[in-house]
Scaffold this motif. Structure first.
Motif, PDB file in Angstrom:
ATOM      1  N   VAL A   1      10.895 -15.005  -0.078  1.00  0.00           N
ATOM      2  CA  VAL A   1      11.878 -15.701   0.349  1.00  0.00           C
ATOM      3  C   VAL A   1      11.952 -16.332   1.571  1.00  0.00           C
ATOM      4  CG1 VAL A   1      14.488 -15.235   0.852  1.00  0.00           C
ATOM      5  CG2 VAL A   1      13.439 -14.247  -1.291  1.00  0.00           C
ATOM      6  N   ILE A   2      11.227 -15.294   2.711  1.00  0.00           N
ATOM      7  CA  ILE A   2      11.231 -15.797   4.073  1.00  0.00           C
ATOM      8  C   ILE A   2       9.924 -16.551   4.354  1.00  0.00           C
ATOM      9  CG2 ILE A   2      11.184 -14.816   6.558  1.00  0.00           C
ATOM     10  CD1 ILE A   2      13.885 -14.496   4.651  1.00  0.00           C
ATOM     11  N   VAL A   3       9.063 -16.518   3.876  1.00  0.00           N
ATOM     12  CA  VAL A   3       7.757 -17.323   4.164  1.00  0.00           C
ATOM     13  C   VAL A   3       7.999 -18.590   4.279  1.00  0.00           C
ATOM     14  CG1 VAL A   3       5.592 -18.182   3.206  1.00  0.00           C
ATOM     15  CG2 VAL A   3       5.853 -15.905   3.397  1.00  0.00           C
ATOM     16  N   PRO A   4       8.932 -19.549   3.216  1.00  0.00           N
ATOM     17  CA  PRO A   4       9.211 -20.771   3.223  1.00  0.00           C
ATOM     18  C   PRO A   4      10.138 -21.169   4.429  1.00  0.00           C
ATOM     19  CG  PRO A   4       9.452 -20.193   1.098  1.00  0.00           C
ATOM     20  CD  PRO A   4       9.279 -18.973   1.975  1.00  0.00           C
ATOM     21  N   LEU A   5      10.771 -20.023   5.073  1.00  0.00           N
ATOM     22  CA  LEU A   5      11.658 -20.548   5.961  1.00  0.00           C
ATOM     23  C   LEU A   5      11.173 -20.479   7.376  1.00  0.00           C
ATOM     24  CD1 LEU A   5      14.890 -18.482   4.528  1.00  0.00           C
ATOM     25  CD2 LEU A   5      14.416 -20.937   4.075  1.00  0.00           C
ATOM     26  N   SER A   6      10.326 -19.313   7.724  1.00  0.00           N
ATOM     27  CA  SER A   6       9.998 -19.188   8.949  1.00  0.00           C
ATOM     28  C   SER A   6       8.527 -18.836   8.978  1.00  0.00           C
ATOM     29  CB  SER A   6      10.713 -17.909   9.821  1.00  0.00           C
ATOM     30  OG  SER A   6      10.280 -16.709   9.256  1.00  0.00           O
TER      31      SER A   6
ATOM     32  N   LYS B   1      -7.553 -21.144   3.248  1.00  0.00           N
ATOM     33  CA  LYS B   1      -6.797 -22.196   2.549  1.00  0.00           C
ATOM     34  C   LYS B   1      -7.486 -22.514   1.076  1.00  0.00           C
ATOM     35  CE  LYS B   1      -8.099 -25.077   5.910  1.00  0.00           C
ATOM     36  NZ  LYS B   1      -8.275 -26.351   6.540  1.00  0.00           N
ATOM     37  N   LYS B   2      -8.847 -22.409   0.897  1.00  0.00           N
ATOM     38  CA  LYS B   2      -9.021 -22.651  -0.657  1.00  0.00           C
ATOM     39  C   LYS B   2      -8.785 -21.539  -1.432  1.00  0.00           C
ATOM     40  CE  LYS B   2     -13.280 -23.318  -3.059  1.00  0.00           C
ATOM     41  NZ  LYS B   2     -14.929 -23.091  -3.160  1.00  0.00           N
ATOM     42  N   ARG B   3      -8.891 -20.133  -1.128  1.00  0.00           N
ATOM     43  CA  ARG B   3      -8.184 -19.156  -2.080  1.00  0.00           C
ATOM     44  C   ARG B   3      -6.812 -19.401  -2.040  1.00  0.00           C
ATOM     45  NH1 ARG B   3     -10.958 -13.767  -0.576  1.00  0.00           N
ATOM     46  NH2 ARG B   3      -9.907 -13.046  -2.509  1.00  0.00           N
ATOM     47  N   CYS B   4      -5.973 -19.499  -0.949  1.00  0.00           N
ATOM     48  CA  CYS B   4      -4.635 -19.641  -0.984  1.00  0.00           C
ATOM     49  C   CYS B   4      -4.194 -20.821  -2.175  1.00  0.00           C
ATOM     50  CB  CYS B   4      -3.961 -19.747   0.237  1.00  0.00           C
ATOM     51  SG  CYS B   4      -3.924 -18.435   1.294  1.00  0.00           S
ATOM     52  N   LYS B   5      -4.866 -21.761  -2.127  1.00  0.00           N
ATOM     53  CA  LYS B   5      -4.710 -23.012  -3.066  1.00  0.00           C
ATOM     54  C   LYS B   5      -4.954 -22.546  -4.462  1.00  0.00           C
ATOM     55  CE  LYS B   5      -5.471 -27.841  -4.000  1.00  0.00           C
ATOM     56  NZ  LYS B   5      -6.386 -29.058  -3.515  1.00  0.00           N
ATOM     57  N   GLU B   6      -5.993 -21.911  -4.608  1.00  0.00           N
ATOM     58  CA  GLU B   6      -6.198 -21.349  -5.876  1.00  0.00           C
ATOM     59  C   GLU B   6      -5.280 -20.357  -6.626  1.00  0.00           C
ATOM     60  OE1 GLU B   6     -10.110 -19.864  -5.248  1.00  0.00           O
ATOM     61  OE2 GLU B   6     -11.204 -21.719  -5.354  1.00  0.00           O
ATOM     62  N   LEU B   7      -4.805 -19.267  -5.600  1.00  0.00           N
ATOM     63  CA  LEU B   7      -4.036 -18.469  -6.079  1.00  0.00           C
ATOM     64  C   LEU B   7      -2.333 -18.506  -6.001  1.00  0.00           C
ATOM     65  CD1 LEU B   7      -5.817 -15.432  -3.971  1.00  0.00           C
ATOM     66  CD2 LEU B   7      -5.927 -15.916  -6.630  1.00  0.00           C
ATOM     67  N   GLY B   8      -1.959 -19.506  -4.955  1.00  0.00           N
ATOM     68  CA  GLY B   8      -0.624 -19.898  -4.964  1.00  0.00           C
ATOM     69  C   GLY B   8       0.094 -18.933  -4.026  1.00  0.00           C
ATOM     70  N   LEU B   9       1.306 -19.225  -3.809  1.00  0.00           N
ATOM     71  CA  LEU B   9       2.278 -18.491  -2.803  1.00  0.00           C
ATOM     72  C   LEU B   9       2.587 -17.036  -3.053  1.00  0.00           C
ATOM     73  CD1 LEU B   9       3.642 -18.205   0.050  1.00  0.00           C
ATOM     74  CD2 LEU B   9       5.550 -19.430  -1.102  1.00  0.00           C
ATOM     75  N   PRO B  10       2.942 -17.038  -4.529  1.00  0.00           N
ATOM     76  CA  PRO B  10       3.203 -15.615  -4.956  1.00  0.00           C
ATOM     77  C   PRO B  10       2.204 -14.702  -4.921  1.00  0.00           C
ATOM     78  CG  PRO B  10       4.334 -17.348  -6.459  1.00  0.00           C
ATOM     79  CD  PRO B  10       3.235 -17.912  -5.307  1.00  0.00           C
TER      80      PRO B  10
ATOM     81  N   VAL C   1       2.373 -20.621   7.437  1.00  0.00           N
ATOM     82  CA  VAL C   1       1.686 -19.617   6.452  1.00  0.00           C
ATOM     83  C   VAL C   1       2.059 -20.191   5.113  1.00  0.00           C
ATOM     84  CG1 VAL C   1       1.703 -17.549   5.419  1.00  0.00           C
ATOM     85  CG2 VAL C   1       1.850 -17.936   8.026  1.00  0.00           C
ATOM     86  N   LEU C   2       3.051 -21.061   4.918  1.00  0.00           N
ATOM     87  CA  LEU C   2       3.627 -21.573   3.622  1.00  0.00           C
ATOM     88  C   LEU C   2       2.333 -22.531   3.353  1.00  0.00           C
ATOM     89  CD1 LEU C   2       5.286 -21.911   1.199  1.00  0.00           C
ATOM     90  CD2 LEU C   2       6.794 -23.372   2.641  1.00  0.00           C
TER      91      LEU C   2
ATOM     92  N   ASN D   1      11.876 -27.957  15.466  1.00  0.00           N
ATOM     93  CA  ASN D   1      13.247 -27.654  14.376  1.00  0.00           C
ATOM     94  C   ASN D   1      12.525 -27.317  13.142  1.00  0.00           C
ATOM     95  OD1 ASN D   1      11.949 -30.120  13.502  1.00  0.00           O
ATOM     96  ND2 ASN D   1      13.638 -31.376  13.647  1.00  0.00           N
ATOM     97  N   VAL D   2      11.307 -26.647  13.043  1.00  0.00           N
ATOM     98  CA  VAL D   2      10.641 -26.229  11.927  1.00  0.00           C
ATOM     99  C   VAL D   2      10.537 -27.158  10.752  1.00  0.00           C
ATOM    100  CG1 VAL D   2      10.559 -23.946  10.668  1.00  0.00           C
ATOM    101  CG2 VAL D   2      12.090 -24.071  12.664  1.00  0.00           C
ATOM    102  N   VAL D   3      10.510 -28.441  11.074  1.00  0.00           N
ATOM    103  CA  VAL D   3      10.057 -29.505  10.084  1.00  0.00           C
ATOM    104  C   VAL D   3       8.758 -29.687  10.069  1.00  0.00           C
ATOM    105  CG1 VAL D   3      10.183 -31.736   9.171  1.00  0.00           C
ATOM    106  CG2 VAL D   3      12.230 -30.609  10.570  1.00  0.00           C
TER     107      VAL D   3
END
Length: 265
Positions: free
Chosen positions: A47-52, A149-158, A244-245, A258-260
């Motif tokens: 829940v929080i990773v996409p926010l901060s 980055k490569k493994r994160c893209k392969e695995l996904g955020l969850p 991180v997201l 402004n966290v954009v």
């Protein structure tokens, strides 16, 4: 603000679960606490990773600053929010909890030495080694993946959130297996988690409080020294500030005040 609220809620949730387990050790197996940590941390991260960015821990913010994931100014802001959030979370917990119970379990387990001269405690030097080892374990297993980055893209955020949560749960399991007891229920893994109880209860909780800061921060420095010697291909760079997201989604982005999130050129 997100880090403050999230840290307060996380401290309240984790500590309530912690104290419930240790106050019912005869009927509730202690190994259920790491499992609860895994579920709670995973839900908060997703829940929080996409926010901060989902730090909620000065250690994660510190290593992120070392790696160039966040700027120094943002890191200081995050750590301040996390410490204030911890104090708020523990204040709420202390206000609604029976005073005797809060005192017996030191509001979650950040006491070193003998607890009121009756319950054998852990020595500061032993706690320092445990804090260092368990924090390094979390960083090596969880954060190494988060910066890839490569493994994160392969695995996904969850899946990335799941691995980070699992690394925290594993560290908790290891620490409570060897030292879990009232007053010190395993490694703190977050200086903010021990700051709130120390400020609210005071007294013996300040004895050796430095351990909960020095151990994890030493682990961060050692981990950073190790990580810079890891293969550089597909690992996060340090040019600018990244979220991180974006790492989990496989692309880097800068964060404005402004966290954009904007794409890098």
């Amino acid at each position: 603000m997100v880090e403050l609220i999230a840290t307060a809620a996380l401290m309240l949730t984790l500590t309530s679960c912690n104290m419930h387990v240790w106050s019912h050790t005869m009927s509730i197996p202690s190994f259920l606490f790491p499992f609860a940590v895994f579920i709670i941390v995973f839900l908060f991260l997703i829940v929080i990773v996409p926010l901060s960015g989902g730090h909620m821990n000065p250690i994660f913010t510190f290593i992120a600053a070392l790696k160039g994931v966040v700027t120094l100014s943002r890191a200081l802001l995050y750590v301040s929010a996390q410490c204030i959030g911890s104090i708020i979370g523990f204040f709420v917990l202390k206000s609604v909890m029976e005073p005797k119970l809060a005192d017996t379990y030191s509001l979650g387990g950040c006491a070193l030495g003998d607890l009121k001269g009756k319950i054998p405690g852990i020595k500061p030097q032993d706690a320092l080694l445990l804090e260092f080892s368990c924090t390094f374990l979390v960083l090596f297993l969880g954060l190494t993946l988060a910066f890839d980055k490569k493994r994160c893209k392969e695995l996904g955020l969850p899946m990335v959130c799941l691995v980070v949560a699992a690394s925290l749960a594993l560290a908790v399991f290891v620490s409570i297996t060897v030292t879990g007891r009232p007053g010190y229920a395993g490694a703190g893994l977050s200086p903010a988690r021990c700051l709130g109880p120390a400020l609210l209860l005071g007294g013996p909780l300040w004895n050796g409080h430095w351990v909960f800061w020095l151990g994890p921060f030493l682990a961060c420095i050692i981990y950073y020294s190790v990580s810079i010697n890891l293969p550089k291909k597909d690992l996060d760079g340090v040019d600018g500030e990244y979220d991180v997201l974006k790492l989990a989604l496989g692309s880097c982005g800068t964060i404005s005040n402004n966290v954009v999130i904007n794409d890098l050129p």
